[in-house]
Design a protein around this motif. Structure first.
Motif, PDB file in Angstrom:
ATOM      1  N   ILE A  19      -1.204 -24.863  20.990  1.00 45.52           N
ATOM      2  CA  ILE A  19      -0.877 -24.216  21.581  1.00 45.52           C
ATOM      3  C   ILE A  19      -0.767 -22.685  20.428  1.00 45.52           C
ATOM      4  CG2 ILE A  19      -1.266 -22.894  23.435  1.00 45.52           C
ATOM      5  CD1 ILE A  19      -1.428 -24.633  25.370  1.00 45.52           C
ATOM      6  N   LEU A  20       1.068 -23.582  20.155  1.00 47.90           N
ATOM      7  CA  LEU A  20       1.716 -21.883  19.823  1.00 47.90           C
ATOM      8  C   LEU A  20       0.703 -21.837  17.929  1.00 47.90           C
ATOM      9  CD1 LEU A  20       4.832 -22.330  21.739  1.00 47.90           C
ATOM     10  CD2 LEU A  20       2.807 -20.464  21.901  1.00 47.90           C
ATOM     11  N   GLY A  21       0.966 -23.209  17.625  1.00 48.37           N
ATOM     12  CA  GLY A  21       0.508 -23.545  16.215  1.00 48.37           C
ATOM     13  C   GLY A  21       1.246 -24.150  14.954  1.00 48.37           C
ATOM     14  N   VAL A  22       2.887 -24.740  16.080  1.00 46.96           N
ATOM     15  CA  VAL A  22       4.298 -24.468  15.424  1.00 46.96           C
ATOM     16  C   VAL A  22       4.127 -26.206  14.983  1.00 46.96           C
ATOM     17  CG1 VAL A  22       5.019 -22.753  16.644  1.00 46.96           C
ATOM     18  CG2 VAL A  22       5.296 -24.936  17.021  1.00 46.96           C
ATOM     19  N   GLY A  23       4.916 -26.372  14.330  1.00 45.19           N
ATOM     20  CA  GLY A  23       5.437 -27.735  13.572  1.00 45.19           C
ATOM     21  C   GLY A  23       6.391 -28.793  14.319  1.00 45.19           C
ATOM     22  N   ALA A  24       6.260 -29.920  14.256  1.00 44.96           N
ATOM     23  CA  ALA A  24       7.378 -30.653  14.825  1.00 44.96           C
ATOM     24  C   ALA A  24       8.747 -30.280  14.607  1.00 44.96           C
ATOM     25  CB  ALA A  24       7.581 -32.306  14.558  1.00 44.96           C
ATOM     26  N   ASP A  25       8.720 -29.211  13.557  1.00 44.95           N
ATOM     27  CA  ASP A  25      10.307 -29.290  13.137  1.00 44.95           C
ATOM     28  C   ASP A  25      10.802 -27.742  13.508  1.00 44.95           C
ATOM     29  OD1 ASP A  25       8.328 -27.895  11.439  1.00 44.95           O
ATOM     30  OD2 ASP A  25       9.227 -28.725   9.437  1.00 44.95           O
ATOM     31  N   ALA A  26       9.925 -26.834  14.339  1.00 47.62           N
ATOM     32  CA  ALA A  26       9.800 -25.819  14.657  1.00 47.62           C
ATOM     33  C   ALA A  26      11.119 -25.277  15.463  1.00 47.62           C
ATOM     34  CB  ALA A  26       9.006 -24.814  15.336  1.00 47.62           C
ATOM     35  N   SER A  27      11.748 -24.062  14.715  1.00 46.72           N
ATOM     36  CA  SER A  27      13.094 -24.216  15.655  1.00 46.72           C
ATOM     37  C   SER A  27      12.864 -23.343  16.981  1.00 46.72           C
ATOM     38  CB  SER A  27      13.703 -22.936  15.010  1.00 46.72           C
ATOM     39  OG  SER A  27      13.020 -21.762  14.356  1.00 46.72           O
ATOM     40  N   ASP A  28      14.062 -22.409  17.857  1.00 46.16           N
ATOM     41  CA  ASP A  28      13.277 -22.224  18.722  1.00 46.16           C
ATOM     42  C   ASP A  28      13.174 -21.072  18.738  1.00 46.16           C
ATOM     43  OD1 ASP A  28      14.338 -24.210  20.431  1.00 46.16           O
ATOM     44  OD2 ASP A  28      16.270 -23.185  21.230  1.00 46.16           O
ATOM     45  N   ASP A  29      13.316 -20.188  17.215  1.00 48.58           N
ATOM     46  CA  ASP A  29      13.246 -18.955  17.364  1.00 48.58           C
ATOM     47  C   ASP A  29      11.460 -19.040  16.482  1.00 48.58           C
ATOM     48  OD1 ASP A  29      15.324 -17.587  17.665  1.00 48.58           O
ATOM     49  OD2 ASP A  29      16.495 -17.639  15.640  1.00 48.58           O
ATOM     50  N   ASP A  30      11.374 -20.029  15.815  1.00 47.97           N
ATOM     51  CA  ASP A  30       9.953 -19.895  15.395  1.00 47.97           C
ATOM     52  C   ASP A  30       9.287 -20.510  16.474  1.00 47.97           C
ATOM     53  OD1 ASP A  30      10.962 -20.222  13.081  1.00 47.97           O
ATOM     54  OD2 ASP A  30      10.664 -22.789  12.919  1.00 47.97           O
ATOM     55  N   VAL A  31       9.377 -20.848  17.887  1.00 45.61           N
ATOM     56  CA  VAL A  31       8.412 -20.970  19.577  1.00 45.61           C
ATOM     57  C   VAL A  31       8.493 -19.628  19.732  1.00 45.61           C
ATOM     58  CG1 VAL A  31       8.234 -22.029  21.476  1.00 45.61           C
ATOM     59  CG2 VAL A  31       8.875 -23.605  19.417  1.00 45.61           C
ATOM     60  N   ARG A  32       9.664 -18.799  19.800  1.00 38.83           N
ATOM     61  CA  ARG A  32       9.911 -17.536  20.680  1.00 38.83           C
ATOM     62  C   ARG A  32       9.006 -16.633  19.813  1.00 38.83           C
ATOM     63  NH1 ARG A  32      15.046 -18.717  20.910  1.00 38.83           N
ATOM     64  NH2 ARG A  32      15.635 -19.278  23.083  1.00 38.83           N
ATOM     65  N   ASN A  33       8.638 -17.113  17.968  1.00 34.15           N
ATOM     66  CA  ASN A  33       8.460 -15.607  17.423  1.00 34.15           C
ATOM     67  C   ASN A  33       6.774 -16.022  17.314  1.00 34.15           C
ATOM     68  OD1 ASN A  33       9.919 -14.491  16.610  1.00 34.15           O
ATOM     69  ND2 ASN A  33      10.379 -15.419  14.756  1.00 34.15           N
ATOM     70  N   ALA A  34       6.323 -17.163  17.792  1.00 36.42           N
ATOM     71  CA  ALA A  34       5.028 -17.450  17.540  1.00 36.42           C
ATOM     72  C   ALA A  34       4.006 -17.493  18.816  1.00 36.42           C
ATOM     73  CB  ALA A  34       4.838 -19.466  17.618  1.00 36.42           C
ATOM     74  N   HIS A  35       5.177 -17.645  20.232  1.00 36.24           N
ATOM     75  CA  HIS A  35       4.952 -17.040  21.450  1.00 36.24           C
ATOM     76  C   HIS A  35       4.951 -15.363  21.461  1.00 36.24           C
ATOM     77  CE1 HIS A  35       6.075 -15.418  25.784  1.00 36.24           C
ATOM     78  NE2 HIS A  35       5.578 -16.245  25.986  1.00 36.24           N
ATOM     79  N   LYS A  36       5.288 -14.931  20.950  1.00 40.63           N
ATOM     80  CA  LYS A  36       5.638 -13.080  21.114  1.00 40.63           C
ATOM     81  C   LYS A  36       4.155 -12.902  20.058  1.00 40.63           C
ATOM     82  CE  LYS A  36       9.499 -11.617  19.881  1.00 40.63           C
ATOM     83  NZ  LYS A  36      10.506 -11.275  18.844  1.00 40.63           N
ATOM     84  N   ARG A  37       4.016 -13.743  19.149  1.00 32.45           N
ATOM     85  CA  ARG A  37       2.555 -13.504  18.618  1.00 32.45           C
ATOM     86  C   ARG A  37       1.286 -13.656  18.915  1.00 32.45           C
ATOM     87  NH1 ARG A  37       4.171 -15.481  14.360  1.00 32.45           N
ATOM     88  NH2 ARG A  37       3.160 -17.931  14.310  1.00 32.45           N
ATOM     89  N   LEU A  38       1.114 -14.569  19.933  1.00 37.15           N
ATOM     90  CA  LEU A  38      -0.338 -14.579  20.249  1.00 37.15           C
ATOM     91  C   LEU A  38       0.067 -13.873  21.600  1.00 37.15           C
ATOM     92  CD1 LEU A  38       0.059 -18.899  20.365  1.00 37.15           C
ATOM     93  CD2 LEU A  38      -1.442 -16.876  19.917  1.00 37.15           C
ATOM     94  N   MET A  39       0.840 -13.835  22.634  1.00 38.83           N
ATOM     95  CA  MET A  39       0.890 -12.851  24.192  1.00 38.83           C
ATOM     96  C   MET A  39       0.438 -11.528  22.864  1.00 38.83           C
ATOM     97  SD  MET A  39       1.224 -14.464  26.265  1.00 38.83           S
ATOM     98  CE  MET A  39       2.080 -13.916  27.721  1.00 38.83           C
ATOM     99  N   LEU A  40       0.991 -11.097  22.427  1.00 39.41           N
ATOM    100  CA  LEU A  40       0.254  -9.443  21.757  1.00 39.41           C
ATOM    101  C   LEU A  40      -1.086 -10.102  21.513  1.00 39.41           C
ATOM    102  CD1 LEU A  40       2.755  -8.013  18.729  1.00 39.41           C
ATOM    103  CD2 LEU A  40       2.195  -7.123  21.693  1.00 39.41           C
ATOM    104  N   LYS A  41      -1.999 -10.364  20.876  1.00 40.78           N
ATOM    105  CA  LYS A  41      -3.357 -10.911  20.672  1.00 40.78           C
ATOM    106  C   LYS A  41      -3.639 -10.945  21.928  1.00 40.78           C
ATOM    107  CE  LYS A  41      -3.150 -14.405  17.362  1.00 40.78           C
ATOM    108  NZ  LYS A  41      -3.673 -15.407  16.253  1.00 40.78           N
ATOM    109  N   LEU A  42      -2.920 -11.982  22.835  1.00 46.05           N
ATOM    110  CA  LEU A  42      -3.473 -12.385  23.979  1.00 46.05           C
ATOM    111  C   LEU A  42      -3.099 -11.367  25.320  1.00 46.05           C
ATOM    112  CD1 LEU A  42      -2.598 -15.778  24.656  1.00 46.05           C
ATOM    113  CD2 LEU A  42      -4.744 -15.413  23.748  1.00 46.05           C
ATOM    114  N   HIS A  43      -2.948 -10.149  24.668  1.00 48.49           N
ATOM    115  CA  HIS A  43      -2.768  -9.342  26.742  1.00 48.49           C
ATOM    116  C   HIS A  43      -4.128  -8.583  26.572  1.00 48.49           C
ATOM    117  CE1 HIS A  43      -0.769  -5.592  28.815  1.00 48.49           C
ATOM    118  NE2 HIS A  43       0.363  -6.493  28.312  1.00 48.49           N
ATOM    119  N   PRO A  44      -3.985  -9.272  28.185  1.00 48.73           N
ATOM    120  CA  PRO A  44      -5.224  -8.827  28.615  1.00 48.73           C
ATOM    121  C   PRO A  44      -6.059  -7.445  28.777  1.00 48.73           C
ATOM    122  CG  PRO A  44      -3.802  -9.631  30.364  1.00 48.73           C
ATOM    123  CD  PRO A  44      -2.707  -9.706  29.677  1.00 48.73           C
TER     124      PRO A  44
END
Length: 67
Positions: A19-44
């Motif tokens: 869902i977040l489009g991150v790899g198995a080696d993604a760090s917490d920061d990678d996860v947070r950044n991917a989340h932020k990017r997706l949320m900007l796109k998904l904003h109602p």
């Protein structure tokens, strides 16, 4: 990852990465950044959906809890 907790299926780590489009080696920061990017796109306000936003939030939680 098919363990059911109280009948409610939790998202698997694989699913969350997908869902977040991150790899198995993604760090917490990678996860947070991917989340932020997706949320900007998904904003109602931008035509996103609450269901998708909830999924993205759950994916972030699953990945940040996995330690």
């Amino acid at each position: 990852g098919n363990d059911r907790q109280g009948g409610r299926r939790t998202m698997s780590v694989e699913e969350a990465r997908d869902i977040l489009g991150v790899g198995a080696d993604a760090s917490d920061d990678d996860v947070r950044n991917a989340h932020k990017r997706l949320m900007l796109k998904l904003h109602p306000d931008r035509g996103g959906s609450h269901t998708l936003a909830a999924k993205v939030n759950e994916a972030k939680d699953v990945l940040l809890r996995r330690h």
